[in-house]
Design a protein around this motif. Structure first.
Motif, PDB file in Angstrom:
ATOM      1  N   THR A   1       0.828  -1.178  -0.100  1.00 52.68           N
ATOM      2  CA  THR A   1      -0.083  -0.049  -0.010  1.00 52.68           C
ATOM      3  C   THR A   1       0.805   1.110  -0.053  1.00 52.68           C
ATOM      4  OG1 THR A   1      -1.784  -1.069   1.316  1.00 52.68           O
ATOM      5  CG2 THR A   1      -1.744   1.257   1.083  1.00 52.68           C
ATOM      6  N   LYS A   2       1.909   1.268   0.752  1.00 53.31           N
ATOM      7  CA  LYS A   2       2.794   2.415   0.945  1.00 53.31           C
ATOM      8  C   LYS A   2       3.560   2.768  -0.384  1.00 53.31           C
ATOM      9  CE  LYS A   2       3.509   2.114   5.919  1.00 53.31           C
ATOM     10  NZ  LYS A   2       4.536   1.951   6.981  1.00 53.31           N
ATOM     11  N   MET A   3       4.105   1.490  -1.005  1.00 49.11           N
ATOM     12  CA  MET A   3       4.633   1.872  -2.359  1.00 49.11           C
ATOM     13  C   MET A   3       3.775   2.287  -3.313  1.00 49.11           C
ATOM     14  SD  MET A   3       4.970   0.247  -5.353  1.00 49.11           S
ATOM     15  CE  MET A   3       4.300  -1.230  -5.468  1.00 49.11           C
ATOM     16  N   LEU A   4       2.471   1.794  -3.645  1.00 50.87           N
ATOM     17  CA  LEU A   4       1.603   2.203  -4.480  1.00 50.87           C
ATOM     18  C   LEU A   4       1.207   3.705  -4.202  1.00 50.87           C
ATOM     19  CD1 LEU A   4      -0.476  -0.873  -5.165  1.00 50.87           C
ATOM     20  CD2 LEU A   4       1.091   0.183  -6.644  1.00 50.87           C
ATOM     21  N   GLU A   5       0.860   4.034  -3.096  1.00 47.78           N
ATOM     22  CA  GLU A   5       0.619   5.521  -2.781  1.00 47.78           C
ATOM     23  C   GLU A   5       1.649   6.443  -2.948  1.00 47.78           C
ATOM     24  OE1 GLU A   5      -2.480   4.461   1.242  1.00 47.78           O
ATOM     25  OE2 GLU A   5      -0.315   5.131   1.562  1.00 47.78           O
ATOM     26  N   GLY A   6       3.011   6.089  -2.530  1.00 40.49           N
ATOM     27  CA  GLY A   6       3.981   6.980  -3.122  1.00 40.49           C
ATOM     28  C   GLY A   6       4.184   7.046  -4.537  1.00 40.49           C
ATOM     29  N   LEU A   7       4.236   5.872  -5.165  1.00 37.33           N
ATOM     30  CA  LEU A   7       4.324   5.995  -6.750  1.00 37.33           C
ATOM     31  C   LEU A   7       3.297   6.689  -7.518  1.00 37.33           C
ATOM     32  CD1 LEU A   7       5.359   4.870  -9.432  1.00 37.33           C
ATOM     33  CD2 LEU A   7       4.088   2.759  -9.042  1.00 37.33           C
ATOM     34  N   LEU A   8       2.092   6.552  -7.037  1.00 37.56           N
ATOM     35  CA  LEU A   8       0.963   7.068  -7.886  1.00 37.56           C
ATOM     36  C   LEU A   8       0.785   8.581  -7.469  1.00 37.56           C
ATOM     37  CD1 LEU A   8      -1.867   4.321  -7.671  1.00 37.56           C
ATOM     38  CD2 LEU A   8      -0.261   5.018  -9.398  1.00 37.56           C
ATOM     39  N   ARG A   9       1.176   9.172  -6.258  1.00 37.12           N
ATOM     40  CA  ARG A   9       1.181  10.446  -6.129  1.00 37.12           C
ATOM     41  C   ARG A   9       2.276  11.289  -6.721  1.00 37.12           C
ATOM     42  NH1 ARG A   9      -0.049   8.923  -0.163  1.00 37.12           N
ATOM     43  NH2 ARG A   9      -2.366   9.636   0.113  1.00 37.12           N
ATOM     44  N   SER A  10       3.396  10.622  -6.965  1.00 38.20           N
ATOM     45  CA  SER A  10       4.373  11.066  -7.737  1.00 38.20           C
ATOM     46  C   SER A  10       3.933  11.374  -9.198  1.00 38.20           C
ATOM     47  CB  SER A  10       5.619  10.241  -7.756  1.00 38.20           C
ATOM     48  OG  SER A  10       5.171   9.091  -8.377  1.00 38.20           O
ATOM     49  N   LEU A  11       3.048  10.790  -9.611  1.00 37.82           N
ATOM     50  CA  LEU A  11       2.183  10.715 -10.952  1.00 37.82           C
ATOM     51  C   LEU A  11       1.280  11.542 -10.832  1.00 37.82           C
ATOM     52  CD1 LEU A  11       2.147   6.894 -12.044  1.00 37.82           C
ATOM     53  CD2 LEU A  11       3.997   8.713 -12.615  1.00 37.82           C
ATOM     54  N   GLY A  12       0.717  12.424  -9.813  1.00 34.21           N
ATOM     55  CA  GLY A  12      -0.229  13.290  -9.822  1.00 34.21           C
ATOM     56  C   GLY A  12      -1.442  12.988  -9.165  1.00 34.21           C
ATOM     57  N   TYR A  13      -1.697  12.064  -8.738  1.00 35.38           N
ATOM     58  CA  TYR A  13      -2.984  11.603  -8.166  1.00 35.38           C
ATOM     59  C   TYR A  13      -2.722  12.119  -6.617  1.00 35.38           C
ATOM     60  CZ  TYR A  13      -3.688   8.448 -12.001  1.00 35.38           C
ATOM     61  OH  TYR A  13      -3.987   8.260 -13.476  1.00 35.38           O
TER      62      TYR A  13
END
Length: 223
Positions: free
Chosen positions: A201-213
């Motif tokens: 969960t932490k990995m995906l949250e960090g990844l997608l927030r870096s993409l603008g979500y």
């Protein structure tokens, strides 16, 4: 001697007019094309080309490329106590008991390759993403033979005589298989699956927030 003829006043004034007009046009064009810092802060070209970027962040389906994400790994140590004897036969004659200390590791992973398209939902404004993932799974047990050892061993008289003629290789293999099963059971009862879920969960949250979500929600199906 003929006196010089003076230029006609009308033609002279007309030439001066066009020179002044050209200079004024050049001056206005320069002021429109160039912003004079401090003097004309708001003077810009109203006909300048404008470009607006309305492209959305990369599609979330790209996380499928991660395939199998190893989110956690646990190291375990268990004691395997096995005994082989026969009823109505004294232990000093026929008995074999082994205490084996087994050490090994187990990986917990999430399989992204099986995610379907309807498991990924993106809002119309492209700011919110909801992902439904399969529950974490446990990989195969990796028995560390360098850290695993026989702690104690008891054998009856007949067992010792039999070992003198050759040991049974299947006996050692059976202990290894039993050790792997005990380590796997210990991993299931531990917090390893939960830790893998939190790390994913932490990995995906960090990844997608870096993409603008701006908001990312990750849920998991029942194991």
């Amino acid at each position: 001697m003929t006196a010089p003829v003076a230029p006609e006043p009308e033609r002279s004034s007309r030439g001066v007019f066009w020179v002044v007009a050209v200079l004024l046009v050049a001056l206005v064009a320069g002021l429109i094309g160039v912003r004079v810092t401090g003097l004309l802060p708001s003077l810009t070209n109203p006909f300048a080309e404008q470009e607006t970027d309305r492209s959305q962040p990369p599609l979330l389906q790209s996380i499928q490329d991660l395939s199998r994400y190893v989110a956690a790994e646990g190291n375990f140590q268990v004691v395997v106590d096995t005994q082989r004897n026969r009823e109505h036969v004294p232990d000093f004659l026929l008995n074999e008991r082994t205490l084996f200390v087994a050490a090994g590791s187990v990986e917990a992973y999430v399989d992204f390759s099986s995610i379907s398209d309807d498991a990924i939902v993106v809002s119309e404004d492209g700011k919110t993403a909801t992902i439904t993932l399969p529950a974490p799974q446990l990989g195969e047990t990796n028995l560390d033979q360098e850290r695993s050892y026989v702690f104690s061993e008891e054998k009856g008289l007949l067992n010792r005589i039999g070992d003198a003629f050759g040991q049974d290789p299947n006996k050692q293999q059976a202990i290894y298989v039993l050790s792997e099963e005990r380590i796997e059971a210990a991993a299931r009862e531990s917090e390893l699956p939960q830790r893998a879920q939190e790390n994913t969960t932490k990995m995906l949250e960090g990844l997608l927030r870096s993409l603008g979500y701006e908001k990312v929600t990750v849920t998991y199906t029942a194991p």
